[in-house]
Enzyme design. Structure first.
Site, PDB file in Angstrom:
ATOM      1  N   GLU A   1       0.811  -1.227   0.000  1.00 18.03           N
ATOM      2  CA  GLU A   1       0.000   0.000   0.000  1.00 18.03           C
ATOM      3  C   GLU A   1       0.846   1.279   0.000  1.00 18.03           C
ATOM      4  O   GLU A   1       0.610   2.194   0.790  1.00 18.03           O
ATOM      5  CB  GLU A   1      -0.956  -0.008   1.198  1.00 18.03           C
ATOM      6  CG  GLU A   1      -1.844  -1.247   1.215  1.00 18.03           C
ATOM      7  CD  GLU A   1      -2.817  -1.300   2.392  1.00 18.03           C
ATOM      8  OE1 GLU A   1      -2.752  -0.432   3.276  1.00 18.03           O
ATOM      9  OE2 GLU A   1      -3.664  -2.217   2.397  1.00 18.03           O
TER      10      GLU A   1
ATOM     11  N   ASN B   1       2.492  -4.847  -3.292  1.00 17.23           N
ATOM     12  CA  ASN B   1       1.101  -5.264  -3.078  1.00 17.23           C
ATOM     13  C   ASN B   1       0.222  -4.036  -2.809  1.00 17.23           C
ATOM     14  O   ASN B   1       0.654  -3.103  -2.127  1.00 17.23           O
ATOM     15  CB  ASN B   1       1.110  -6.170  -1.827  1.00 17.23           C
ATOM     16  CG  ASN B   1      -0.118  -7.016  -1.637  1.00 17.23           C
ATOM     17  OD1 ASN B   1      -0.613  -7.603  -2.595  1.00 17.23           O
ATOM     18  ND2 ASN B   1      -0.605  -7.094  -0.407  1.00 17.23           N
TER      19      ASN B   1
ATOM     20  N   HIS C   1      -9.648  -6.763  -2.391  1.00 17.96           N
ATOM     21  CA  HIS C   1     -10.739  -6.619  -1.424  1.00 17.96           C
ATOM     22  C   HIS C   1     -11.884  -5.970  -2.198  1.00 17.96           C
ATOM     23  O   HIS C   1     -11.948  -4.744  -2.338  1.00 17.96           O
ATOM     24  CB  HIS C   1     -10.307  -5.750  -0.243  1.00 17.96           C
ATOM     25  CG  HIS C   1      -9.243  -6.403   0.573  1.00 17.96           C
ATOM     26  ND1 HIS C   1      -9.484  -7.552   1.309  1.00 17.96           N
ATOM     27  CD2 HIS C   1      -7.934  -6.108   0.755  1.00 17.96           C
ATOM     28  CE1 HIS C   1      -8.356  -7.920   1.922  1.00 17.96           C
ATOM     29  NE2 HIS C   1      -7.409  -7.059   1.591  1.00 17.96           N
TER      30      HIS C   1
ATOM     31  N   GLU D   1      -5.250 -11.150  -1.601  1.00 20.69           N
ATOM     32  CA  GLU D   1      -6.104 -11.030  -0.406  1.00 20.69           C
ATOM     33  C   GLU D   1      -7.584 -11.027  -0.791  1.00 20.69           C
ATOM     34  O   GLU D   1      -8.379 -10.260  -0.244  1.00 20.69           O
ATOM     35  CB  GLU D   1      -5.769  -9.743   0.362  1.00 20.69           C
ATOM     36  CG  GLU D   1      -4.300  -9.608   0.717  1.00 20.69           C
ATOM     37  CD  GLU D   1      -3.964  -8.359   1.533  1.00 20.69           C
ATOM     38  OE1 GLU D   1      -4.889  -7.702   2.062  1.00 20.69           O
ATOM     39  OE2 GLU D   1      -2.767  -8.035   1.633  1.00 20.69           O
TER      40      GLU D   1
ATOM     41  N   ASP E   1     -11.353 -11.149  -1.147  1.00 23.60           N
ATOM     42  CA  ASP E   1     -12.620 -11.378  -0.455  1.00 23.60           C
ATOM     43  C   ASP E   1     -13.656 -10.515  -1.149  1.00 23.60           C
ATOM     44  O   ASP E   1     -13.320  -9.511  -1.773  1.00 23.60           O
ATOM     45  CB  ASP E   1     -12.555 -11.128   1.068  1.00 23.60           C
ATOM     46  CG  ASP E   1     -11.874  -9.844   1.493  1.00 23.60           C
ATOM     47  OD1 ASP E   1     -11.811  -8.883   0.695  1.00 23.60           O
ATOM     48  OD2 ASP E   1     -11.411  -9.775   2.648  1.00 23.60           O
TER      49      ASP E   1
END
Ligand code: XIL
Length: 358
Positions: free
Chosen positions: A157, A199, A235, A264, A266
């Site tokens: 990030e 990432n 996400h 990651e 979801d």
């Protein structure tokens, strides 16, 4: 896989193995049921066989620590390195022939304040001090896990939501993206075999943030940084983005000669701006139907990208809905349903849309 028999067979086989039977041990028992390498974020509690979601670990080929390898856990105080939790995960992964991702070396969140303070004063650290701490943290951590981590999130990030550099203490003290380049160099020195990743979230669809992330990847490559690929955190929600966005994004980064990992994944049933804590049972049911379709569409894109050598692996951020961080974020106390297994640890139709492809 569909009726749980392989698990029973695996358990029987493991007991028989202990008794000297069942022939040669197989590397992955039960066999991988997925069309691409699939992993999950796990916590140390999941490693305990008494934990109700422990049995779900067997479905995944790759593990990443949800929290245990973040700076606040590995180096809570300056010079005090705590590797026990990460070591427990690494040992479990090794024993079960699973791969490991390392998450994460440089991140502005879940990092103690001392990292950015001049020693003893509480004033901001100088660039030299910050760099010395980064180098020490990265080298100690990466060499500790040398040979055991497939891929590291070297930086997490570092791009801001507006497309500029993220306004973090790292950037404020370093004054440029030079700290990102250094982080890759230090990590590579400590383990030349580990794959090194940058990432981020909200980079899965075209837009300002993706462009900035792309430009940074280009710049790093121009500088000769030992970067192997980019991690798309993913996400997402059932509303955004679309599978076609992922296809374009994966193609865009793969064209730079970078590997892409979905790190990651979801899929919330709430729009990001939604502040509701819950939905009615009917609404949830409808959202879960949409979710199964969207997971199926995404998996088709991932399968094609993996077959074309553009996509390395896909990880979901948690084992089952009840354990997801999205039950507390961005709305505290919310009930969300973002993962592949439900609150009773049963496969959701989202999961079946993946395994049915076999
Ligand atoms: C989350 C964890 O899942 C939570 O348990 C913790 O409280 C906060 O962090 N992006 C990342 C992950 O890179 O490390 C975050 O994990 C989720 C967002």
């Amino acid at each position: 896989m569909k009726n749980g028999k392989p698990y029973i067979m695996a358990v029987l086989c493991v007991s028989a193995l202990a008794a000297g039977g069942c022939g040669k041990p197989k590397a992955q028992e039960p066999a991988n049921a997925f069309p691409f390498p699939l992993g999950a974020a796990v916590s140390n509690e999941d490693l305990n066989s008494q934990n109700p979601q422990h049995g779900l670990l067997r479905y995944f080929d790759i593990y990443v620590a949800g929290n245990e390898m973040k700076v606040e856990n590995i180096q809570p105080r300056e010079g005090v390195f705590r590797f026990e939790k990460g070591d427990a995960l690494a040992a479990y992964a090794h024993e079960h022939h699973k791969k490991l991702r390392g998450h994460t070396l440089v991140w502005h969140s879940q990092i103690p304040a001392w990292f950015f303070q001049a020693q003893g004063t509480g004033e901001p650290a100088s660039k030299e001090e910050l760099y010395a701490r980064m180098e020490r943290h990265i080298k100690e951590t990466v060499s500790h896990y040398k040979g055991r981590i497939d891929s590291w999130d070297v930086v997490n990030e570092v791009v801001g939501d507006d497309g500029g550099p993220r306004d973090s203490p790292f950037y404020r003290i370093a004054g440029s993206y030079d700290y990102v380049l250094r982080a890759f160099q230090w990590a590579h020195e400590a383990d030349p075999e580990a794959k090194l990743f940058m990432n981020d979230y909200n980079v899965e669809a075209p837009g300002k943030k993706q462009n900035a992330f792309y430009e940074l990847a280009v710049w790093l490559k121009e500088q000769g940084a030992p970067i192997d690929g980019v991690g798309l955190q993913s996400h997402i929600s059932i509303y955004w983005p679309q599978a076609s966005d992922f296809r374009r994004t994966i193609d865009r980064f793969a064209a730079l000669g970078l590997k892409v990992q979905i790190t990651e994944l979801d899929m919330s049933i709430f729009r990001y701006e939604d502040t509701a804590k819950t939905k009615t049972a009917d609404q949830v049911e409808e959202c879960l139907r949409t979710q199964a379709v969207k997971y199926g569409e995404l998996f088709t894109v991932f399968e094609e990208a993996a077959a074309a050598g553009k996509l390395d692996m896909v990880l979901v951020w948690g084992l089952s809905d009840g354990a997801s961080w999205l039950n507390g974020f961005p709305v505290p106390g919310r009930t969300d349903y973002p993962l592949l297994f439900d609150r009773d640890y049963q496969p959701k139709s989202a999961f079946r849309s993946l395994t049915d492809k076999r």
